[in-house]
Design a protein around this motif. Structure first.
Motif, PDB file in Angstrom:
ATOM      1  N   LEU A 148     -20.838 -22.051  57.031  1.00 22.41           N
ATOM      2  CA  LEU A 148     -19.928 -20.942  56.751  1.00 22.41           C
ATOM      3  C   LEU A 148     -18.662 -21.437  56.060  1.00 22.41           C
ATOM      4  CD1 LEU A 148     -20.275 -18.873  60.041  1.00 22.41           C
ATOM      5  CD2 LEU A 148     -21.098 -18.253  57.770  1.00 22.41           C
ATOM      6  N   ALA A 149     -18.155 -22.586  56.482  1.00 22.23           N
ATOM      7  CA  ALA A 149     -16.965 -23.162  55.859  1.00 22.23           C
ATOM      8  C   ALA A 149     -17.258 -23.527  54.402  1.00 22.23           C
ATOM      9  CB  ALA A 149     -16.489 -24.380  56.638  1.00 22.23           C
ATOM     10  N   ALA A 150     -18.432 -24.087  54.146  1.00 18.80           N
ATOM     11  CA  ALA A 150     -18.812 -24.445  52.783  1.00 18.80           C
ATOM     12  C   ALA A 150     -18.938 -23.181  51.916  1.00 18.80           C
ATOM     13  CB  ALA A 150     -20.125 -25.219  52.783  1.00 18.80           C
ATOM     14  N   ALA A 151     -19.495 -22.124  52.478  1.00 13.14           N
ATOM     15  CA  ALA A 151     -19.634 -20.876  51.734  1.00 13.14           C
ATOM     16  C   ALA A 151     -18.261 -20.292  51.406  1.00 13.14           C
ATOM     17  CB  ALA A 151     -20.465 -19.875  52.533  1.00 13.14           C
ATOM     18  N   ARG A 152     -17.343 -20.325  52.369  1.00 11.24           N
ATOM     19  CA  ARG A 152     -15.987 -19.835  52.113  1.00 11.24           C
ATOM     20  C   ARG A 152     -15.301 -20.653  51.027  1.00 11.24           C
ATOM     21  NH1 ARG A 152     -16.116 -18.547  57.601  1.00 11.24           N
ATOM     22  NH2 ARG A 152     -15.413 -20.603  58.254  1.00 11.24           N
ATOM     23  N   ALA A 153     -15.537 -21.972  51.038  1.00  8.20           N
ATOM     24  CA  ALA A 153     -14.948 -22.845  50.016  1.00  8.20           C
ATOM     25  C   ALA A 153     -15.468 -22.477  48.623  1.00  8.20           C
ATOM     26  CB  ALA A 153     -15.255 -24.302  50.330  1.00  8.20           C
ATOM     27  N   ARG A 154     -16.705 -21.955  48.548  1.00  6.22           N
ATOM     28  CA  ARG A 154     -17.274 -21.520  47.273  1.00  6.22           C
ATOM     29  C   ARG A 154     -16.865 -20.094  46.922  1.00  6.22           C
ATOM     30  NH1 ARG A 154     -21.939 -23.779  49.705  1.00  6.22           N
ATOM     31  NH2 ARG A 154     -22.770 -21.681  49.992  1.00  6.22           N
ATOM     32  N   GLY A 155     -16.062 -19.470  47.782  1.00  9.31           N
ATOM     33  CA  GLY A 155     -15.588 -18.112  47.501  1.00  9.31           C
ATOM     34  C   GLY A 155     -16.464 -17.010  48.054  1.00  9.31           C
ATOM     35  N   ARG A 156     -17.414 -17.343  48.884  1.00 10.43           N
ATOM     36  CA  ARG A 156     -18.307 -16.342  49.466  1.00 10.43           C
ATOM     37  C   ARG A 156     -17.732 -15.842  50.780  1.00 10.43           C
ATOM     38  NH1 ARG A 156     -22.797 -14.819  46.537  1.00 10.43           N
ATOM     39  NH2 ARG A 156     -23.697 -14.388  48.540  1.00 10.43           N
ATOM     40  N   THR A 157     -17.889 -14.560  51.033  1.00 11.63           N
ATOM     41  CA  THR A 157     -17.472 -14.009  52.321  1.00 11.63           C
ATOM     42  C   THR A 157     -18.670 -13.313  52.946  1.00 11.63           C
ATOM     43  OG1 THR A 157     -16.757 -11.970  51.258  1.00 11.63           O
ATOM     44  CG2 THR A 157     -15.075 -13.657  51.606  1.00 11.63           C
ATOM     45  N   GLY A 158     -18.642 -13.183  54.231  1.00  9.45           N
ATOM     46  CA  GLY A 158     -19.740 -12.533  54.929  1.00  9.45           C
ATOM     47  C   GLY A 158     -19.513 -11.044  55.045  1.00  9.45           C
ATOM     48  N   GLY A 159     -20.484 -10.381  55.573  1.00 12.19           N
ATOM     49  CA  GLY A 159     -20.356  -8.961  55.840  1.00 12.19           C
ATOM     50  C   GLY A 159     -20.881  -8.091  54.719  1.00 12.19           C
ATOM     51  N   GLN A 160     -20.870  -6.803  55.005  1.00  8.24           N
ATOM     52  CA  GLN A 160     -21.390  -5.816  54.075  1.00  8.24           C
ATOM     53  C   GLN A 160     -20.302  -5.402  53.088  1.00  8.24           C
ATOM     54  OE1 GLN A 160     -22.544  -2.171  56.023  1.00  8.24           O
ATOM     55  NE2 GLN A 160     -24.499  -2.192  54.952  1.00  8.24           N
ATOM     56  N   LYS A 161     -20.708  -5.022  51.892  1.00  8.73           N
ATOM     57  CA  LYS A 161     -19.747  -4.553  50.897  1.00  8.73           C
ATOM     58  C   LYS A 161     -19.214  -3.191  51.318  1.00  8.73           C
ATOM     59  CE  LYS A 161     -21.650  -7.058  47.066  1.00  8.73           C
ATOM     60  NZ  LYS A 161     -22.337  -7.051  45.809  1.00  8.73           N
TER      61      LYS A 161
END
Length: 76
Positions: free
Chosen positions: A9-22
């Motif tokens: 999750l930390a790596a995804a956030r570092a790439r600018g990705r966030t979780g959850g629904q749009k």
């Protein structure tokens, strides 16, 4: 396992990705919904009910209320 999940999750956030629904409504749609909600007729009553606004945008009434509460009122 939870450490690997947190690392992922930390790596995804570092790439600018966030979780959850749009969000169901975009900023422009929220602005239009607020305008419809605040529009009044000559008798002083609202022209559109929340149910009518929700039907127009294809979302539920609670979604409209949530966005109306969240977005700031018109600054004039």
């Amino acid at each position: 396992m939870s450490e690997r999940t947190m690392d992922g999750l930390a790596a995804a956030r570092a790439r600018g990705r966030t979780g959850g629904q749009k969000p169901k409504l975009g900023p422009r749609q929220v602005k239009l919904a607020r305008g419809m909600y605040e529009e009044t007729g000559p008798d002083g009553y609202r022209l559109y009910t929340v149910a009518q606004i929700a039907a127009e945008f294809g979302v539920s009434r609670p979604t409209i209320y949530r966005h109306l509460d969240r977005s700031p009122a018109s600054v004039s």
